[in-house]
Design a protein around this motif. Structure first.
Motif, PDB file in Angstrom:
ATOM      1  N   ILE A   1      43.421 116.276 -22.120  1.00 46.08           N
ATOM      2  CA  ILE A   1      43.448 117.173 -23.274  1.00 46.08           C
ATOM      3  C   ILE A   1      44.812 117.838 -23.405  1.00 46.08           C
ATOM      4  CG2 ILE A   1      42.489 119.320 -24.184  1.00 46.08           C
ATOM      5  CD1 ILE A   1      39.785 118.431 -22.954  1.00 46.08           C
ATOM      6  N   VAL A   2      45.343 118.272 -22.255  1.00 46.99           N
ATOM      7  CA  VAL A   2      46.675 118.882 -22.251  1.00 46.99           C
ATOM      8  C   VAL A   2      47.705 117.909 -22.792  1.00 46.99           C
ATOM      9  CG1 VAL A   2      48.510 119.760 -20.779  1.00 46.99           C
ATOM     10  CG2 VAL A   2      46.142 120.443 -20.341  1.00 46.99           C
ATOM     11  N   ILE A   3      47.649 116.660 -22.247  1.00 47.23           N
ATOM     12  CA  ILE A   3      48.631 115.654 -22.660  1.00 47.23           C
ATOM     13  C   ILE A   3      48.473 115.342 -24.141  1.00 47.23           C
ATOM     14  CG2 ILE A   3      49.347 113.252 -22.350  1.00 47.23           C
ATOM     15  CD1 ILE A   3      48.553 113.602 -19.373  1.00 47.23           C
ATOM     16  N   ASP A   4      47.245 115.214 -24.575  1.00 49.79           N
ATOM     17  CA  ASP A   4      46.993 114.957 -25.996  1.00 49.79           C
ATOM     18  C   ASP A   4      47.590 116.072 -26.859  1.00 49.79           C
ATOM     19  OD1 ASP A   4      45.841 112.501 -26.505  1.00 49.79           O
ATOM     20  OD2 ASP A   4      43.842 113.140 -25.871  1.00 49.79           O
ATOM     21  N   ARG A   5      47.470 117.318 -26.417  1.00 51.35           N
ATOM     22  CA  ARG A   5      48.032 118.423 -27.167  1.00 51.35           C
ATOM     23  C   ARG A   5      49.554 118.293 -27.253  1.00 51.35           C
ATOM     24  NH1 ARG A   5      48.966 123.284 -24.935  1.00 51.35           N
ATOM     25  NH2 ARG A   5      47.218 123.069 -23.471  1.00 51.35           N
ATOM     26  N   TRP A   6      50.156 117.963 -26.098  1.00 44.76           N
ATOM     27  CA  TRP A   6      51.605 117.773 -26.073  1.00 44.76           C
ATOM     28  C   TRP A   6      52.023 116.696 -27.079  1.00 44.76           C
ATOM     29  CZ3 TRP A   6      52.100 117.566 -20.003  1.00 44.76           C
ATOM     30  CH2 TRP A   6      52.053 118.875 -19.494  1.00 44.76           C
ATOM     31  N   ILE A   7      51.218 115.644 -27.163  1.00 47.04           N
ATOM     32  CA  ILE A   7      51.525 114.573 -28.114  1.00 47.04           C
ATOM     33  C   ILE A   7      51.414 115.097 -29.548  1.00 47.04           C
ATOM     34  CG2 ILE A   7      50.709 112.369 -29.039  1.00 47.04           C
ATOM     35  CD1 ILE A   7      49.835 111.680 -26.139  1.00 47.04           C
ATOM     36  N   THR A   8      50.320 115.791 -29.799  1.00 48.71           N
ATOM     37  CA  THR A   8      50.108 116.350 -31.135  1.00 48.71           C
ATOM     38  C   THR A   8      51.250 117.281 -31.525  1.00 48.71           C
ATOM     39  OG1 THR A   8      47.746 116.314 -30.664  1.00 48.71           O
ATOM     40  CG2 THR A   8      48.460 117.575 -32.583  1.00 48.71           C
ATOM     41  N   GLU A   9      51.706 118.017 -30.547  1.00 48.55           N
ATOM     42  CA  GLU A   9      52.807 118.954 -30.807  1.00 48.55           C
ATOM     43  C   GLU A   9      54.156 118.257 -30.891  1.00 48.55           C
ATOM     44  OE1 GLU A   9      52.443 121.591 -27.541  1.00 48.55           O
ATOM     45  OE2 GLU A   9      50.653 122.627 -28.309  1.00 48.55           O
ATOM     46  N   GLY A  10      54.127 116.923 -30.661  1.00 51.10           N
ATOM     47  CA  GLY A  10      55.388 116.171 -30.760  1.00 51.10           C
ATOM     48  C   GLY A  10      56.308 116.351 -29.571  1.00 51.10           C
ATOM     49  N   LYS A  11      55.771 116.872 -28.484  1.00 50.77           N
ATOM     50  CA  LYS A  11      56.621 117.103 -27.308  1.00 50.77           C
ATOM     51  C   LYS A  11      56.876 115.806 -26.538  1.00 50.77           C
ATOM     52  CE  LYS A  11      56.646 121.647 -27.854  1.00 50.77           C
ATOM     53  NZ  LYS A  11      55.659 122.487 -27.176  1.00 50.77           N
ATOM     54  N   ILE A  12      55.922 114.936 -26.562  1.00 50.99           N
ATOM     55  CA  ILE A  12      56.106 113.629 -25.923  1.00 50.99           C
ATOM     56  C   ILE A  12      55.602 112.548 -26.876  1.00 50.99           C
ATOM     57  CG2 ILE A  12      55.892 114.477 -23.543  1.00 50.99           C
ATOM     58  CD1 ILE A  12      53.028 113.452 -23.536  1.00 50.99           C
ATOM     59  N   ALA A  13      56.072 111.343 -26.642  1.00 54.63           N
ATOM     60  CA  ALA A  13      55.683 110.225 -27.499  1.00 54.63           C
ATOM     61  C   ALA A  13      54.193 109.948 -27.339  1.00 54.63           C
ATOM     62  CB  ALA A  13      56.491 108.987 -27.139  1.00 54.63           C
ATOM     63  N   PRO A  14      53.552 109.421 -28.379  1.00 56.11           N
ATOM     64  CA  PRO A  14      52.117 109.157 -28.294  1.00 56.11           C
ATOM     65  C   PRO A  14      51.805 108.045 -27.295  1.00 56.11           C
ATOM     66  CG  PRO A  14      53.021 108.366 -30.371  1.00 56.11           C
ATOM     67  CD  PRO A  14      54.107 109.142 -29.709  1.00 56.11           C
ATOM     68  N   VAL A  15      50.784 108.320 -26.501  1.00 53.25           N
ATOM     69  CA  VAL A  15      50.401 107.383 -25.459  1.00 53.25           C
ATOM     70  C   VAL A  15      48.987 107.753 -24.999  1.00 53.25           C
ATOM     71  CG1 VAL A  15      51.313 108.762 -23.554  1.00 53.25           C
ATOM     72  CG2 VAL A  15      51.235 106.271 -23.359  1.00 53.25           C
ATOM     73  N   ASP A  16      48.226 106.754 -24.591  1.00 55.90           N
ATOM     74  CA  ASP A  16      46.874 107.032 -24.092  1.00 55.90           C
ATOM     75  C   ASP A  16      46.984 107.849 -22.811  1.00 55.90           C
ATOM     76  OD1 ASP A  16      44.395 106.854 -22.653  1.00 55.90           O
ATOM     77  OD2 ASP A  16      43.842 105.116 -23.892  1.00 55.90           O
ATOM     78  N   PRO A  17      46.513 109.080 -22.805  1.00 55.80           N
ATOM     79  CA  PRO A  17      46.765 109.950 -21.635  1.00 55.80           C
ATOM     80  C   PRO A  17      46.113 109.441 -20.361  1.00 55.80           C
ATOM     81  CG  PRO A  17      45.237 110.989 -23.171  1.00 55.80           C
ATOM     82  CD  PRO A  17      45.770 109.768 -23.863  1.00 55.80           C
ATOM     83  N   ARG A  18      44.921 108.880 -20.501  1.00 59.67           N
ATOM     84  CA  ARG A  18      44.235 108.370 -19.301  1.00 59.67           C
ATOM     85  C   ARG A  18      45.010 107.215 -18.671  1.00 59.67           C
ATOM     86  NH1 ARG A  18      39.074 110.994 -20.929  1.00 59.67           N
ATOM     87  NH2 ARG A  18      39.864 111.098 -23.052  1.00 59.67           N
ATOM     88  N   HIS A  19      45.425 106.288 -19.511  1.00 56.15           N
ATOM     89  CA  HIS A  19      46.170 105.152 -18.958  1.00 56.15           C
ATOM     90  C   HIS A  19      47.554 105.590 -18.486  1.00 56.15           C
ATOM     91  CE1 HIS A  19      43.324 101.843 -19.809  1.00 56.15           C
ATOM     92  NE2 HIS A  19      42.878 102.680 -20.748  1.00 56.15           N
ATOM     93  N   LEU A  20      48.051 106.667 -19.082  1.00 57.08           N
ATOM     94  CA  LEU A  20      49.311 107.213 -18.563  1.00 57.08           C
ATOM     95  C   LEU A  20      49.121 107.669 -17.123  1.00 57.08           C
ATOM     96  CD1 LEU A  20      52.253 108.103 -19.109  1.00 57.08           C
ATOM     97  CD2 LEU A  20      51.327 110.368 -19.678  1.00 57.08           C
ATOM     98  N   LEU A  21      48.016 108.350 -16.877  1.00 53.72           N
ATOM     99  CA  LEU A  21      47.744 108.801 -15.507  1.00 53.72           C
ATOM    100  C   LEU A  21      47.536 107.599 -14.577  1.00 53.72           C
ATOM    101  CD1 LEU A  21      45.412 111.873 -16.227  1.00 53.72           C
ATOM    102  CD2 LEU A  21      47.812 111.887 -15.500  1.00 53.72           C
ATOM    103  N   PHE A  22      46.758 106.618 -15.067  1.00 50.64           N
ATOM    104  CA  PHE A  22      46.587 105.404 -14.241  1.00 50.64           C
ATOM    105  C   PHE A  22      47.945 104.793 -13.883  1.00 50.64           C
ATOM    106  CE2 PHE A  22      42.296 104.462 -16.527  1.00 50.64           C
ATOM    107  CZ  PHE A  22      41.674 105.449 -15.767  1.00 50.64           C
ATOM    108  N   SER A  23      48.830 104.778 -14.867  1.00 46.04           N
ATOM    109  CA  SER A  23      50.124 104.139 -14.621  1.00 46.04           C
ATOM    110  C   SER A  23      50.914 104.904 -13.566  1.00 46.04           C
ATOM    111  CB  SER A  23      50.918 104.032 -15.923  1.00 46.04           C
ATOM    112  OG  SER A  23      51.437 105.302 -16.302  1.00 46.04           O
ATOM    113  N   ILE A  24      50.800 106.217 -13.602  1.00 44.70           N
ATOM    114  CA  ILE A  24      51.496 107.010 -12.583  1.00 44.70           C
ATOM    115  C   ILE A  24      50.926 106.721 -11.202  1.00 44.70           C
ATOM    116  CG2 ILE A  24      51.947 109.357 -11.765  1.00 44.70           C
ATOM    117  CD1 ILE A  24      51.930 110.215 -14.736  1.00 44.70           C
ATOM    118  N   TRP A  25      49.621 106.656 -11.142  1.00 39.78           N
ATOM    119  CA  TRP A  25      48.994 106.357  -9.853  1.00 39.78           C
ATOM    120  C   TRP A  25      49.412 104.982  -9.331  1.00 39.78           C
ATOM    121  CZ3 TRP A  25      43.318 107.812 -11.628  1.00 39.78           C
ATOM    122  CH2 TRP A  25      43.276 109.199 -11.905  1.00 39.78           C
TER     123      TRP A  25
END
Lengths: 207, 207, 207, 207
Positions: C138-162
């Motif tokens: 939800i936090v990441i989605d908000r950041w995306i909505t606010e234009g702070k970071i490029a749009p990306v699926d937040p869950r898969h973003l976390l998976f990718s980090i892991w």
DNA sequence: GATGAATGAGCCTTCATTCAT
DNA sequence: AATGAATGAAGGCTCATTCAT
């Protein structure tokens, strides 16, 4: 538990119990024909407990064989080049027969090993035993040259002593079956018989 | 395949091939130490095919043992009460040694059976063999009484013939190892040796 | 020894020694592939002594796993909704990579558990981890909505980090084999690489 | 039954059934954590029958691993130096993700092998895989020099592709648990996500 | 607090035997 | 007449766990 020298009393006891049981079984069925189950049952122990004291079936067998050849050679070692020839040889016959009476299982263990081609004890036979036979053959040959005993192939003389004495251990079952139950102990007669024939074989003044 | 008399040639041949292979294996490892796989491989046959010819491992072993005692007794049967005593006994020694040379595997099969307590051949030993030994012992005793041979326990005399001759089959591996490779064939020396000692043992005019 | 809080110093020490050894073994061979013997040997302790401190093999494993998820979640917990979005995510990547460097065995223990179907840690994943991922998504989605970071699926973003960070622990052997011995420490390059790619992934002003 | 090429249909079928079952089990529990009982049960076969087709547990595992690395390398082999750089890399990512979807057990078998220190597949990794990575790294470096893709460590780029795609096979259980049951198939989203991020990572006109 | 001693259960493998073809 | 396929039982050995000291 690979310690050569058992430390606690219970270890000493169990090690001996296992070796005793294994001797019973291996001497009867050979290495491959024997099972840990049989040995464990004979020893009154569980199979894993057996393997707590010895690393493997093979290890038990090896320990039994290791001491064996030495025990087997010892009576021949005692054959004294400086003693009275005929008395020395007769004494050797007596010692060997005594061993067949007292340690028949060891004799059968050895017989089994040889029957199977001496896969484990072969090197010791080609080494120590062969060397000892050669030494003693020289002694016997000298006795013959000196006219102390009748001429005879010394090597085959030794073979004959082995076969005649070990027969009463290895073929004990057959000997007793043939003699029947009226003669429960074959050894006194065997001793007299061997005494007689070796006396005749070695008597020096024959043609 | 429970037929006693194999019909076709190929059946006869295969039966023999199997018995030959089984003799190889059983004589070395004993009944329990041998496997059908070993026998099948030695016979160049598949395991199920083995069991097409014989009902079981036990059955093969039994057939081998059945013929064995008869073969073993035969040389002793020939000991002729009417013949020359010393010549008869020496001839028996020769025949037995000949068998050790020609049929060493049969000798080892027999040795294995006895070592294991004669579970299968026991009855035959207590029966036929014992009876034959008693018969021939009477003959030998008569020879002794008549002064034809030196006095000796006839039963143990027979044991000594068995042990001395069979030793060259059963302990063949050991004999060859001890003699070394310079004497590749122990039998000629063995024959001379046995001739010598039995001549001395039986010579009648000794004290 | 069911006490939660070890009393003496020696107990504390041994508990740690055992867990350390168990981590070594479990992380390499998994629960079922590991033996108490291995752990005891690694810990320099007797097997019964191990079981004096822990009720069972399972108990040791459980203790290791229990602390694990918490340790694993902690870096994600720190992801601060109030911080600078890109900096926060990059810091999370750094922390996770740091953990792969400093606690590779824990990472492999976790990987083993998941590979085996998460039989023990499953509930915690479906519970705590899932919940935390949803929060942070939800936090990441908000950041995306606010234009702070490029749009990306937040869950898969976390998976990718892991996956990207844990790879350097779980597949360490492969990484080092492929890189060869000239590059003995893969982590500096890995850090630079991850920095680069996540910067590009998150840069907000892309099409 | 050591024939490389099964002859009869039943052999072909059973060999495949066993390998299929073994893949199931080994991929989940690793070599040491798996038992022949599990494999036999999964294959719907008796344990001895398993060993009629494969000489040992080890042999089954070996056959599975032997084919594995080749299968694993193949998608990377296809990376065409003459093709469009970004398209080639994205296609490679797709192929790898496809493999995680279609052959997740093979991926986990590989993961297990690496986690345990690559005791069997190590040589192939240090040999073939390393060589292939070096070849393709040169290609990627050239693409960077030519400005076709953004600068990036080519080796770690490959690692990232492996970890990101294999994660969806190896950590499948975790992925599904975290996503919950509303998203039953993670792969479509994963594909879109990977497409997005690799596009951004490789876009050449960045700072 | 620690270890020697012991074992039931399980594991990989072998073996004698059976069945179908 | 012969063999591929299959298996229950057993064999050697390991493992987690227990007990006594």
């Amino acid at each position: 538990m690979n310690n050569r020298q058992p430390k606690t009393r219970i270890q000493q006891k169990n090690t001996l119990v296992i070796l005793e049981a294994a001797l019973d079984v291996f001497s009867q069925f050979g290495f491959r024909g024997s099972t840990l189950d049989q040995i464990a049952k004979t020893a009154g122990m569980s199979k894993p407990n057996l393997l707590y004291y010895f690393a493997s079936k093979e290890a038990i067998h090896t320990v039994l064989l290791e001491g064996l050849l030495e025990t087997w050679l010892e009576p021949l070692h005692k054959l004294d080049a400086a003693g009275n020839p005929r008395a020395e040889i007769l004494a050797y016959v007596h010692r060997k027969l005594q061993m067949s009476r007292d340690f028949p299982r060891e004799s059968r263990l050895f017989a089994n090993e040889i029957l199977q081609g001496a896969p484990r004890i072969g090197p010791a036979i080609e080494g120590e035993l062969k060397k000892l036979v050669e030494e003693k053959s020289i002694v016997i040959d000298r006795w013959i040259t000196e006219g102390k005993i009748a001429p005879v192939d010394p090597r085959h003389l030794l073979f004959s002593i082995w076969s005649l004495t070990q027969h009463y251990a290895d073929f004990d079952v057959q000997v007793r079956m043939v003699l029947g139950e009226e003669r429960p102990d074959p050894f006194p007669d065997a001793e007299a018989f061997l005494d007689t024939i070796f006396t005749r074989i070695l008597a020096p003044d024959q043609k």
